[in-house]
Design a protein around this motif. Structure first.
Motif, PDB file in Angstrom:
ATOM      1  N   UNK A  63       0.746  -1.276  -0.199  1.00 24.65           N
ATOM      2  CA  UNK A  63      -0.003  -0.031  -0.125  1.00 24.65           C
ATOM      3  C   UNK A  63       0.964   1.432   0.163  1.00 24.65           C
ATOM      4  N   UNK A  64       1.853   1.213   0.814  1.00 26.69           N
ATOM      5  CA  UNK A  64       2.706   2.471   0.893  1.00 26.69           C
ATOM      6  C   UNK A  64       3.679   2.633  -0.574  1.00 26.69           C
ATOM      7  N   UNK A  65       3.932   1.474  -0.929  1.00 30.14           N
ATOM      8  CA  UNK A  65       4.657   1.340  -2.471  1.00 30.14           C
ATOM      9  C   UNK A  65       3.810   2.165  -3.328  1.00 30.14           C
ATOM     10  N   UNK A  66       2.384   1.682  -3.293  1.00 27.17           N
ATOM     11  CA  UNK A  66       1.368   2.280  -4.430  1.00 27.17           C
ATOM     12  C   UNK A  66       1.119   3.642  -4.152  1.00 27.17           C
ATOM     13  N   UNK A  67       1.370   3.935  -2.814  1.00 29.85           N
ATOM     14  CA  UNK A  67       1.036   5.440  -2.779  1.00 29.85           C
ATOM     15  C   UNK A  67       2.256   6.373  -2.945  1.00 29.85           C
ATOM     16  N   UNK A  68       3.285   5.855  -3.501  1.00 31.79           N
ATOM     17  CA  UNK A  68       4.516   6.457  -3.699  1.00 31.79           C
ATOM     18  C   UNK A  68       5.672   6.208  -2.986  1.00 31.79           C
ATOM     19  N   UNK A  69       5.579   5.713  -1.718  1.00 28.24           N
ATOM     20  CA  UNK A  69       6.795   5.382  -1.039  1.00 28.24           C
ATOM     21  C   UNK A  69       7.832   4.707  -1.575  1.00 28.24           C
ATOM     22  N   UNK A  75      -0.620   8.099   2.217  1.00 29.17           N
ATOM     23  CA  UNK A  75       0.856   8.044   1.904  1.00 29.17           C
ATOM     24  C   UNK A  75       0.969   8.983   0.592  1.00 29.17           C
ATOM     25  N   UNK A  76       0.043   8.897  -0.421  1.00 23.50           N
ATOM     26  CA  UNK A  76       0.327   9.687  -1.644  1.00 23.50           C
ATOM     27  C   UNK A  76      -0.201  11.082  -1.258  1.00 23.50           C
TER      28      UNK A  76
END
Length: 222
Positions: free
Chosen positions: A36-42, A211-212
């Motif tokens: 989820x964090x990765x998909x939000x841009x982290x 996150x995004x």
């Protein structure tokens, strides 16, 4: 072995501006949150060493990252000694974060050119950490050591210092503005980033959105 060098980690921290800080004992939940964090841009993620067999959970997350999220730098936090540092380096940590400053940990990380971010609470500690090779220093607990005003005060005589506050950073524009304008390298955000639903379970979609949102706010402020 690490996937990203200490310089690459520092650059990712700066570029994105935010590091999610998370722990859970359930591997599957951790995978969902990490994705989820990765998909939000982290692109940098700190898992904390806070429970029994945390190293086993982290090892599974590194394997999952290698397949699903090749650009995510995986770090481990809440590390206090050289032995635990070596353990996590062996299972693939890209960076080590500690709430304290321990010179023995620096030696272990420097031998492998791995990023090490020790917890500091004074200008003297920050300077010593940099002498020991820390590219990005952590101030912890961020709010209690002086908050954004402390960062401003440090950046006066030491404009070269790269500072990451954790503790007291909120995923809200007003709070983020105060930290970014003070001159931080990036911020670490914990529990307030990980939204839960009424049933007490993590709301994966909302975590991605949060996150995004935080990353977009930080980009606007710079």
């Amino acid at each position: 072995m690490m996937k990203f060098s200490r310089i690459e980690v520092a650059l990712k921290m700066k570029e994105v501006g935010m590091v999610p800080v998370f722990y859970h004992q359930d591997v599957e939940i951790c995978k969902e949150v990490l994705k989820a964090c990765y998909e939000g841009g982290a692109r940098v993620f700190e898992f904390t060493n806070r429970g029994d067999f945390a190293h086993e959970v982290f090892a599974e997350l590194v394997k999952f990252r290698n397949i699903e999220m090749p650009e995510m730098a995986m770090g481990i936090g809440s590390i206090y000694d050289a032995g635990t540092t070596a353990l996590y380096l062996q299972i693939g940590a890209d960076f080590i974060v500690s709430p304290i400053l321990n010179a023995d940990m620096a030696k272990v990380c420097n031998r492998r050119k791995v990023s090490w971010s020790p917890g500091c609470g004074s200008l003297t500690e920050i300077s010593y950490a940099e002498e020991l090779g820390a590219e990005v220093v952590k101030i912890f607990p961020g709010a209690q050591v002086g908050g954004p005003d402390f960062v401003k005060a440090v950046k006066g005589p030491q404009p070269w210092s790269s500072i990451m506050p954790t503790g007291g950073v909120k995923p809200e524009k007003e709070n983020l503005t105060s930290w970014i304008k003070a001159g931080v390298h990036c911020v670490g955000i914990g529990s307030q980033l990980f939204v839960k639903g009424d049933d007490g379970n993590y709301n994966i979609g909302q975590i991605t959105s949060k996150v995004k949102e935080v990353i977009e706010i930080i980009k606007e402020l710079r």
